[in-house]
Enzyme design. Structure first.
Site, PDB file in Angstrom:
ATOM      1  N   ARG A 119       0.850  -1.197   0.000  1.00 21.87           N
ATOM      2  CA  ARG A 119       0.000   0.000   0.000  1.00 21.87           C
ATOM      3  C   ARG A 119       0.880   1.239   0.000  1.00 21.87           C
ATOM      4  O   ARG A 119       2.040   1.189   0.354  1.00 21.87           O
ATOM      5  CB  ARG A 119      -0.926  -0.004   1.215  1.00 21.87           C
ATOM      6  CG  ARG A 119      -1.947  -1.128   1.150  1.00 21.87           C
ATOM      7  CD  ARG A 119      -2.842  -1.160   2.374  1.00 21.87           C
ATOM      8  NE  ARG A 119      -3.658   0.026   2.466  1.00 21.87           N
ATOM      9  CZ  ARG A 119      -3.761   0.795   3.560  1.00 21.87           C
ATOM     10  NH1 ARG A 119      -3.103   0.491   4.636  1.00 21.87           N
ATOM     11  NH2 ARG A 119      -4.524   1.855   3.565  1.00 21.87           N
ATOM     12  N   LYS A 184       4.108  -6.580  11.949  1.00 22.77           N
ATOM     13  CA  LYS A 184       3.243  -6.892  10.806  1.00 22.77           C
ATOM     14  C   LYS A 184       3.522  -8.301  10.283  1.00 22.77           C
ATOM     15  O   LYS A 184       4.660  -8.658   9.991  1.00 22.77           O
ATOM     16  CB  LYS A 184       3.484  -5.868   9.703  1.00 22.77           C
ATOM     17  CG  LYS A 184       2.575  -6.021   8.521  1.00 22.77           C
ATOM     18  CD  LYS A 184       2.436  -4.703   7.795  1.00 22.77           C
ATOM     19  CE  LYS A 184       1.810  -4.881   6.430  1.00 22.77           C
ATOM     20  NZ  LYS A 184       1.465  -3.616   5.805  1.00 22.77           N
ATOM     21  N   ARG A 318      -0.700   5.492  12.739  1.00 22.42           N
ATOM     22  CA  ARG A 318       0.398   4.840  13.454  1.00 22.42           C
ATOM     23  C   ARG A 318       0.079   4.822  14.941  1.00 22.42           C
ATOM     24  O   ARG A 318      -0.174   5.872  15.539  1.00 22.42           O
ATOM     25  CB  ARG A 318       1.691   5.632  13.202  1.00 22.42           C
ATOM     26  CG  ARG A 318       2.956   4.892  13.506  1.00 22.42           C
ATOM     27  CD  ARG A 318       4.125   5.458  12.685  1.00 22.42           C
ATOM     28  NE  ARG A 318       4.077   6.887  12.474  1.00 22.42           N
ATOM     29  CZ  ARG A 318       4.551   7.796  13.334  1.00 22.42           C
ATOM     30  NH1 ARG A 318       5.081   7.433  14.468  1.00 22.42           N
ATOM     31  NH2 ARG A 318       4.491   9.088  13.055  1.00 22.42           N
TER      32      ARG A 318
HETATM   33  C1  BTN Z   1       0.603  -3.714   2.351  1.00 22.36           C
HETATM   34  O1  BTN Z   1       1.331  -2.765   2.078  1.00 22.36           O
HETATM   35  O2  BTN Z   1       0.371  -4.012   3.530  1.00 22.36           O
HETATM   36  C2  BTN Z   1      -0.010  -4.550   1.274  1.00 22.36           C
HETATM   37  C3  BTN Z   1       0.885  -5.666   0.847  1.00 22.36           C
HETATM   38  C4  BTN Z   1       0.294  -6.524  -0.237  1.00 22.36           C
HETATM   39  C5  BTN Z   1       1.286  -7.521  -0.794  1.00 22.36           C
HETATM   40  C6  BTN Z   1       0.643  -8.502  -1.723  1.00 22.36           C
HETATM   41  S1  BTN Z   1       1.713  -9.837  -2.149  1.00 22.36           S
HETATM   42  C7  BTN Z   1       0.580 -10.368  -3.355  1.00 22.36           C
HETATM   43  C8  BTN Z   1       0.056  -9.126  -4.042  1.00 22.36           C
HETATM   44  N1  BTN Z   1       0.940  -8.712  -5.103  1.00 22.36           N
HETATM   45  C9  BTN Z   1       1.505  -7.536  -4.850  1.00 22.36           C
HETATM   46  O3  BTN Z   1       2.305  -6.948  -5.607  1.00 22.36           O
HETATM   47  N2  BTN Z   1       1.089  -7.066  -3.675  1.00 22.36           N
HETATM   48  C10 BTN Z   1       0.147  -7.953  -3.050  1.00 22.36           C
END
Ligand code: BTN
Length: 324
Positions: A119, A184, A318
């Site tokens: 994100r 996380k 946060r």
């Molecule tokens: C975040 O920032 O918390 C979201 C992370 C999401 C990661 C997943 S891995 C599978 C899918 N492909 C990606 O490029 N991102 C999501």
């Protein structure tokens, strides 16, 4: 040469010589040597010992399409496709490039992402055969408001799945980060294609750290944990986990389609790690105390005695103290 065949060979964690692998795969030693170099640069931790050959210490648990599909019992009729890739830029991008959907769900999993996305434009660390990178595409009809609660619903799906499988202390940090012990464990990236009047094409991407080592996780810009660390178990069948997660996601999205977020708010509150906590909001002067979410999934924050409604995507939140 076929890198997957070579990986399958090395998956047992035993030593294999270049000659042995070349003979078994019908290629020269030089071709094996080049392919091993490629695997190493892709992040596969190879060990070389003179007189013994090459091995992957601890072996590799590779994703197994047959195991994943055979364990999908409840909702297999709703699945249009499941693809398991070795290498992809991003499983989300892969599904976003695909056509608009039929009424079912399409799933893409990969052993590795070269451009895994998180994100807020962040990178998602995606080392080879260590974690789960799972994206699911599906259609959703309705206006923009139907998307508001979806992020939270997806978080609930993952949190319920982890908790049902015995992971202790699972929490959700609004809108849908999955945390355990103040770190996380997993994240979800929701992306959209399509026009509201024709329905949305949603791609929900889930990344869960499973067996990521300290070394692999260097450079992750925030405290992280993994299923291995939180469960104390060194083996996790990623194919089985993938099947459990796919089932839970479909189950929850179906519930969301029928009843909206209201039917999932009790579950959300159960996992909400920000409730009653002081938080700092990016882009907002000062901070406030969280008071759960409203019926649309927006965060409620008491700032100086006035409850402010915060939309996902507008600010990042946060916690000011540990949320374990
Ligand atoms: C975040 O920032 O918390 C979201 C992370 C999401 C990661 C997943 S891995 C599978 C899918 N492909 C990606 O490029 N991102 C999501």
């Amino acid at each position: 040469m076929d890198l997957v065949k070579l990986l399958e060979f090395l998956a047992d964690g035993e030593y294999h010589s270049g000659v042995e692998m070349g003979a078994a795969l019908g290629v020269s030693r030089t071709a094996v040597w080049k392919a091993l170099g490629k695997l190493e640069s892709d992040g596969v931790a190879l060990e070389v010992t003179k007189g013994k050959g090459y091995r992957v210490r601890g072996g590799l648990d590779l994703l197994d399409y047959d195991v994943i599909v055979s364990r999908l019992q409840l909702h297999s009729d709703k699945l249009d496709s499941v693809c398991v890739l070795q290498d992809v830029d991003s499983t989300n991008s892969y599904l976003m490039r695909g056509d608009l959907l039929t009424s079912g769900y399409s799933v893409c999993l990969a052993e590795r992402q070269t451009l895994g996305r998180g994100r807020r434009g962040r990178t998602w660390h995606s080392p080879y055969a260590k974690n789960i990178y799972l994206s699911m595409a599906f259609g959703l009809s309705g206006g923009a408001e139907v998307l508001e609660g979806l992020s939270l619903a997806l978080g609930v799906a993952v949190a319920n799945c982890l908790s049902d499988q015995g992971i202790q202390g699972v929490g959700l940090k609004w809108p849908n980060d999955i945390w355990v012990d103040g770190k996380k464990l997993a994240g979800i990236l929701v992306e959209l294609k399509g026009e509201a009047e024709f329905g949305w094409k949603v791609v929900a991407g889930l990344g869960i750290n499973v067996l990521m080592s300290e070394n692999d996780g260097r450079g992750v810009g925030q405290p992280w944990t993994s299923l291995e660390l939180v469960s104390g178990k060194q083996t996790h069948d990623r194919s089985l986990w993938s099947a459990f997660l796919i089932e839970s996601l479909i189950e929850t999205i179906e519930r969301y389609r029928t009843n909206g977020l209201s039917s999932l708010l009790d579950d959300w509150s159960k996992f909400d790690i920000l409730a009653g906590k002081e938080v700092t909001l990016s882009g907002v002067e000062g901070g406030g105390v969280c008071h759960g979410v409203d019926s649309r999934g927006r965060l409620l924050v008491d700032i100086g005695g006035k409850v402010t409604v915060v939309n996902a995507g507008e600010v990042s939140v946060r916690p000011n103290e540990s949320t374990d």
